[in-house]
Design an enzyme around this catalytic site. Structure first.
Site, PDB file in Angstrom:
ATOM      1  N   SER A 190       0.829  -1.207   0.000  1.00  0.00           N
ATOM      2  CA  SER A 190       0.000   0.000   0.000  1.00  0.00           C
ATOM      3  C   SER A 190       0.866   1.262   0.000  1.00  0.00           C
ATOM      4  CB  SER A 190      -0.963  -0.042   1.181  1.00  0.00           C
ATOM      5  OG  SER A 190      -1.913   0.992   1.118  1.00  0.00           O
ATOM      6  N   ASP A 344      -9.650  -3.454  -5.713  1.00  0.00           N
ATOM      7  CA  ASP A 344      -8.827  -2.469  -5.031  1.00  0.00           C
ATOM      8  C   ASP A 344      -8.838  -1.181  -5.836  1.00  0.00           C
ATOM      9  OD1 ASP A 344      -6.876  -1.006  -3.714  1.00  0.00           O
ATOM     10  OD2 ASP A 344      -5.211  -2.303  -4.312  1.00  0.00           O
ATOM     11  N   HIS A 374      -7.791  -4.533  -1.094  1.00  0.00           N
ATOM     12  CA  HIS A 374      -6.749  -3.721  -0.483  1.00  0.00           C
ATOM     13  C   HIS A 374      -6.673  -3.994   1.023  1.00  0.00           C
ATOM     14  CE1 HIS A 374      -3.944  -0.332  -1.072  1.00  0.00           C
ATOM     15  NE2 HIS A 374      -4.131  -0.157   0.230  1.00  0.00           N
TER      16      HIS A 374
END
Length: 404
Positions: A190, A344, A374
């Site tokens: 991320s 995501d 995610h």
């Protein structure tokens, strides 16, 4: 009196939870490709429940929203692995956690530097402890987990600075940790994945440091400019990173006035000349057609708002958009392993960065998780809250690292 207080407190907590459940069913999209949808719904309801409580406590002046959520995160159970020596220390002023295999080795080991995700306010040493333990053991590596500064006290560019400075200090002392200078991998997920890309680019050409062997980017954030890509439109209401939460985290960390929310989301802060220069990297035209579902509306970057650009042009900095790095720098990057998840908002960031690397001749391996979302990686060892996609990701990462 005590009983009455308990009843009122219970009623309050139940009411908040019911509101969180209603909010979930009114706003959340659960993609059909996701496994264990009921489990995901429950977890998302609990997540919303905690967020709502945090907002209430902040309005009452009890505790700030972010600090309350950080406090909850710190309650994660850390598993001790007898095969590792784990040491908390500081490199410079940054807290780090060092994972070293206990077993003797006839030669220096591989090194892994790990940047955690967390939207700029989560991602503590404890919350990533179990994941990093698994990586260190399964790859027989010395792993350094970075505990960079976070919101609400610290903002852009502190995370990048901490990741870069700590990596440099570690690279200068590899012999101290028994690490082979030719086998260092930088990894992150991320926001951490985006910082991997930034740090790797800033290390290019440093003759005083060992060359990084490989970069591992797990659903990374590689730009915050074009927020109308197919994945942003298709997954804007998918737990746990909805478009709303993404924008809140981004604006808070990058110190952007919330007044510019819609302008940035629509891309109206992008000057036409800059869009012409960078559209070859940022445009949805670079996304394979198979990833554009029916109903996708191409991005529209107008009318241009000059005030928004002048106040927020730091969004174009390489430290926020490694996708915009110079060709000469990109061409010198080490090989990459990229992980994307279908469900995501940042799926297309990975696709764009993959094309960017390949166009400059950088070797790339790509692993796409159809049932992934995610933040799913952090659930790999959560038993009841386990999702198969999390295990797929960590196994793919381990397989790649051990192969190089």
């Amino acid at each position: 009196m005590l009983l009455l207080c308990l009843l009122l407190l219970s009623s309050f907590l139940v009411g908040v939870f019911l509101w969180a459940v209603c909010q979930h069913f009114l706003t959340a999209d659960i993609p059909s490709t996701l496994q264990h949808p009921i489990k995901l719904r429950f977890l998302h309801c609990m997540f919303l429940y905690m967020v709502i409580l945090a907002e209430i406590f902040e309005k009452l002046g009890i505790c700030s929203k972010l600090r309350f959520l950080q406090l909850l995160q710190n309650g994660v159970r850390v598993k001790r692995d007898a095969r590792l020596v784990v040491t908390d220390l500081y490199l410079g002023t940054t807290p780090v956690r060092l994972f070293q295999p206990k077993a003797a080795s006839s030669s220096p080991r591989r090194g892994i530097i790990f940047f955690p995700g967390g939207g700029g306010f989560l991602g503590s040493l404890d919350s990533y402890h179990n994941l990093c333990s698994q990586l260190a053991v399964e790859t027989d590596s010395v792993l350094l987990l970075i505990g960079y500064r976070k919101l609400p006290d610290h903002h852009y560019p502190c995370i990048f600075q901490d990741c870069l400075n700590t990596s440099i200090l570690f690279l200068k002392g590899l012999k101290t940790y028994g690490v082979d200078p030719s086998r260092v991998v930088i990894c992150g997920d991320s926001l951490g994945g985006g910082n991997v890309a930034c740090v790797i680019q800033h290390l290019v050409g440093r003759s005083d440091l060992p060359r990084i062997r490989a970069q591992v980017l797990i659903y990374p954030i590689t730009q915050v400019i074009n927020l109308q890509l197919p994945s942003h439109q298709q997954n804007r209401n998918v737990p746990f990173l909805s478009q709303k939460i993404m924008m809140i985290c981004m604006l808070k960390y990058l110190v952007v006035n919330f007044h510019w929310w819609d302008t940035i989301l629509r891309g109206a802060f992008i000057p036409p000349d800059i869009w012409r220069k960078y559209s070859k990297w940022l445009s949805s035209d670079n996304i394979p057609k198979s990833f554009r579902k029916p109903g996708y509306q191409p991005e529209f970057h107008g009318p241009f708002n000059e005030a928004a650009y002048l106040e927020n042009k730091h969004l174009f900095d390489i430290t926020n958009a490694p996708l915009l790095g110079d060709d000469e720098v990109i061409a010198q990057l080490p090989e990459a392993f990229l992980v994307s998840c279908e469900n995501d908002v940042f799926r297309d960031d990975t696709l764009l960065y993959m094309k960017r690397l390949k166009d400059q001749g950088v070797p790339v391996m790509w692993y796409h998780v159809e049932d992934g979302f995610h933040g799913s990686l952090i659930f790999f060892d959560k038993k009841f809250f386990f999702f198969p996609c999390a295990l797929k990701i960590i196994n793919a990462v381990i397989s790649y690292i051990t192969s190089i």
